[in-house]
Each structure stands twice: as structure tokens, then as C-alpha cells.
Design an enzyme around this catalytic site. Structure first.
Site, mmCIF file in Angstrom:
data_model
loop_
_atom_site.group_PDB
_atom_site.id
_atom_site.type_symbol
_atom_site.label_atom_id
_atom_site.label_comp_id
_atom_site.label_asym_id
_atom_site.label_seq_id
_atom_site.Cartn_x
_atom_site.Cartn_y
_atom_site.Cartn_z
ATOM 1 N N SER A 185 -3.881 -3.605 0.564
ATOM 2 C CA SER A 185 -2.699 -4.414 0.882
ATOM 3 C C SER A 185 -3.124 -5.836 1.202
ATOM 4 C CB SER A 185 -1.967 -3.805 2.082
ATOM 5 O OG SER A 185 -0.833 -4.571 2.428
ATOM 6 N N THR A 228 9.094 -7.227 -12.572
ATOM 7 C CA THR A 228 8.494 -8.548 -12.744
ATOM 8 C C THR A 228 7.555 -8.867 -11.591
ATOM 9 O OG1 THR A 228 10.468 -9.326 -13.901
ATOM 10 C CG2 THR A 228 8.974 -11.006 -13.036
ATOM 11 N N GLN A 250 -7.157 -0.889 5.891
ATOM 12 C CA GLN A 250 -7.743 -1.514 7.075
ATOM 13 C C GLN A 250 -9.205 -1.915 6.859
ATOM 14 O OE1 GLN A 250 -6.063 -2.313 9.824
ATOM 15 N NE2 GLN A 250 -4.154 -1.312 9.251
ATOM 16 N N HIS A 299 -1.450 -8.233 3.135
ATOM 17 C CA HIS A 299 -1.158 -8.848 4.429
ATOM 18 C C HIS A 299 -2.082 -8.381 5.551
ATOM 19 C CE1 HIS A 299 1.226 -5.733 6.759
ATOM 20 N NE2 HIS A 299 1.269 -5.192 5.551
ATOM 21 N N ALA A 301 0.815 -1.211 0.000
ATOM 22 C CA ALA A 301 0.000 0.000 0.000
ATOM 23 C C ALA A 301 0.850 1.264 0.000
ATOM 24 C CB ALA A 301 -0.931 -0.007 1.206
ATOM 25 N N THR A 302 2.040 1.223 0.604
ATOM 26 C CA THR A 302 2.900 2.409 0.601
ATOM 27 C C THR A 302 3.241 2.818 -0.825
ATOM 28 O OG1 THR A 302 3.837 1.995 2.797
ATOM 29 C CG2 THR A 302 5.168 3.292 1.269
ATOM 30 N N CYS A 321 4.244 0.787 11.976
ATOM 31 C CA CYS A 321 5.124 1.445 11.017
ATOM 32 C C CYS A 321 5.958 2.554 11.650
ATOM 33 C CB CYS A 321 4.297 2.019 9.870
ATOM 34 S SG CYS A 321 3.311 0.782 9.015
#
Length: 359
Positions: free
Chosen positions: A186, A224, A169, A188, A79-80, A306
């Protein structure tokens, strides 16, 4: 509900779901073939490459199924990167809420954009972004506050601006509203693998790439792709879609249980407009760093993972009007699909006992 094999490792109770989530067995199973014999480059033209490319497209469709119609999914490293691509790539002046993730606020600072305050409950009181880009989280990662994203998008559009939604989230946990022009997600955070995310971009919006090279991912993200990561992300998204109501009901039950167990604590942020898998609470005079040391068998957070190494008080809690002392006496408990009621009980007893001994 049976305990998931990844939820308790070495006797630890895991209550840090906003930082990351245990990998779903279904996601692991989808990844495994591409980690063994399916080593092909999905950008190659031979039969193996085409097979890998097909797996990537299946995953893309599985992720898109949880997002609005009329847009395209671009895979990123997380997401960053997705947020950086959206903010820097759109070429517009940018504004963001003061409670946004560092990936957004640091981009805003880099571009000389504006930061918009929130109310004491963490909700936006924003009138629009003019002809620029406004960035807002659907669900805040530290306090769980849900923003009125659809209404904010409508305000932005009326003024000729665009809205970027950080849905990290919220994705897979609740329906994503129509209205945003770009959406970052994201893997994870929905029981998928780390190292992959995506940016949804509404049709008609053009972006400038951050990285140049082979032109993969629709010319916007060279590099890739990993079929394994894509397949894991797609499987996690598909599972989240299938289980959304079931997971939400389970999380609501856990919330009710946790609220009762921590009745002597003060909740940070809105309790009405909130994702219930996030409980951010405080007790005045508490040393949360010491508390975490005393409760080392319970994984919880003093703020965003983070920024946990910065030593600074949470910028989100400060934005709510909390003092540095109050912010440093706050902790975040995150729970979800694989958390049990028994784990909430055990964790609450240990945390309350340790906190009581300090005060």
C-alpha cells in the site's frame, strides 16, 4: 532531524504510523503535474494518453524494484483490494494466521477457510497449507511482530501450496524476502498517497478478476488508473529504497528512546522479532479510551485504525492470550521517518502522567 510539515498539524504529535504516514514532499511533487495539466487517460491511444501511460509504467518499475524478481505488479485501490484479489482470485482453499488483518480474515471467513493460532509472542507455529493458499503478514500492523515468511513459503511449496504475504507494514521499511507467491502493498504506509496499492504476482500464477470491465491492468483489474496516484506511489517507493538504511537507523533510535520512556509498561508481542517502529504496550487497570481523551494532542491508537470503531477488544491481542481487560488497557505507538526524539519525550511524559493519575 527537522520536523516534517505534515508530522505536526495544529500542535498534534503524530504517533500513529501504522494507520497512515505523512505524505512525503517528493511524492507530492511527483503527483502535482498529473493533478494539474496531466489530466489524460493513461489507457487512451493519443499522445497525451501515452504520456500518462509512460508515467504509470515508471511508477510500476519503481515499486517492483522493492519486490522479488520474477513477478508482475498490478495496481489496485489499496491493499484491501489486493488481498481480496489474491485470496478470492486464486481459487484455492485458504488458511491464515489468527493475527492477520481483517481484510484477510474476513475473506477467509467468507470462503470458509481455516484460521491458524500463533504463540504468545505473535509468531507463527505453522506446518504448511497443504495444496491451498496460506496468508501471512510480514510485519503485524498492531504489534509489529515479524513472521518468518521465507521459511513459511518454503513449507507451503513443499506441500504444493502457495503463500500470500501481506507486506503493507514492511514494504519500503525492510527488504521483502524471496519466497512468497503474491505480495500485497500500500502507498500510504510509505509516505505515499491514499487510494492506491498493488499486488505482486509471481510469474505463472493465474488469477480470476474480481471486477469486470475494460480489462485494464493486465486483465485483472478493470478501471481507469490515476497517473497521479501511481506517480506518488512510485516516488514514495523510490525514496524508501534510497532511505531504507537511514530510516531503519532512525526508527531503532526512536525505539530505544521510547522503550526507556515506557519502562513501567509491558510490551505486547515479541521484542526480538519485531519492527521497531511499532510499540504496543499495556498497563493493567488502564482505561485507554479515557487516556486518549486526556492526551488529545497526541495521535496514537488503541489498536488497528481499520477496526477502531467496532468497540471490540483487539483480535490480535486476544490471539496472544491476553484477556479482554488486558487488551483494553493496551495502546499502540507508531513512529517513523519524520518523528523526532523530542516528540517521543513530550508524548511519553504526557501519557505517563495521565496514566499515573488514573491508576
Amino acid at each position: 532531524m527537522a520536523r516534517h510539515r505534515g508530522a505536526d498539524k495544529g500542535g498534534m504529535i503524530y504517533l500513529d504510523y501504522q494507520a497512515t504516514t505523512p505524505l512525503a514532499p517528493e511524492a507530492f511533487a511527483a503527483m502535482e503535474p498529473w493533478l494539474k495539466d496531466g489530466f489524460w487517460n493513461p489507457h487512451s491511444a493519443h499522445a497525451g494518453g501515452r504520456k500518462a501511460a509512460a508515467a504509470v509504467e515508471v511508477a510500476r518499475d519503481q515499486i517492483a524494484a522493492l519486490l522479488p524478481k520474477g513477478g508482475r505488479v498490478i495496481f489496485t485501490s489499496g491493499a484491501t483490494e489486493a488481498l481480496n484479489l489474491a485470496i478470492k482470485g486464486c481459487g484455492l482453499p485458504v488458511a491464515a494466521l489468527s493475527t492477520e488483518h481483517a481484510a484477510v480474515l474476513d475473506c477467509v471467513a467468507y470462503l470458509g477457510g481455516a484460521v491458524v493460532p500463533v504463540g504468545s509472542d505473535g509468531r507463527a507455529g505453522f506446518d504448511g497449507a497443504g495444496t491451498g493458499l496460506f496468508a501471512v503478514m510480514l510485519v503485524n500492523n498492531e504489534i509489529g511482530t515479524i513472521q518468518p515468511v521465507a521459511a513459511l513459503a518454503e513449507q507451503c511449496h513443499m506441500q504444493g501450496g502457495l503463500l500470500l504475504c501481506d507486506a503493507v507494514q514492511a514494504f519500503g521499511r525492510m527488504p521483502i524476502p524471496d519466497g512468497p507467491d503474491m505480495i500485497a502493498v500500500s502507498a500510504h504506509k510509505i509516505h505515499g498517497p491514499k487510494g492506491i496499492g498493488a499486488l505482486w504476482v509471481r510469474d505463472g500464477i493465474e488469477l480470476t478478476p474480481l471486477m469486470h470491465g475494460g480489462g485494464q491492468e493486465q486483465g485483472l483489474r478493470s478501471g481507469t488508473l490515476s497517473p497521479a496516484l501511481c506517480a506518488g506511489f512510485g516516488a514514495a517507493a523510490q525514496l524508501a529504497a534510497q532511505r531504507m538504511e537511514q530510516d531503519a537507523a532512525h526508527v531503532a533510535l526512536l525505539w530505544d528512546h521510547a522503550i526507556a520512556a515506557f519502562s513501567d509498561w509491558t510490551v505486547n508481542g515479541s521484542t526480538t522479532h519485531r519492527y521497531k517502529g511499532n510499540l504496543n504496550i499495556r498497563r493493567d487497570g488502564l482505561d485507554v479510551g479515557r487516556l486518549m481523551s486526556e492526551c488529545r494532542d497526541i495521535a496514537f491508537s488503541a489498536g488497528s485504525a481499520c477496526a477502531s470503531g467496532s468497540g471490540r477488544p483487539s483480535h490480535v491481542l486476544s490471539a496472544l492470550g491476553l484477556s479482554q481487560t488486558q487488551a483494553k488497557s493496551s495502546l499502540r505507538l507508531g513512529f517513523g521517518r519524520y518523528t523526532t526524539l523530542a516528540e517521543i519525550d513530550i508524548a511519553a511524559e504526557a501519557i505517563n502522567r495521565a496514566a499515573g493519575a488514573m491508576l
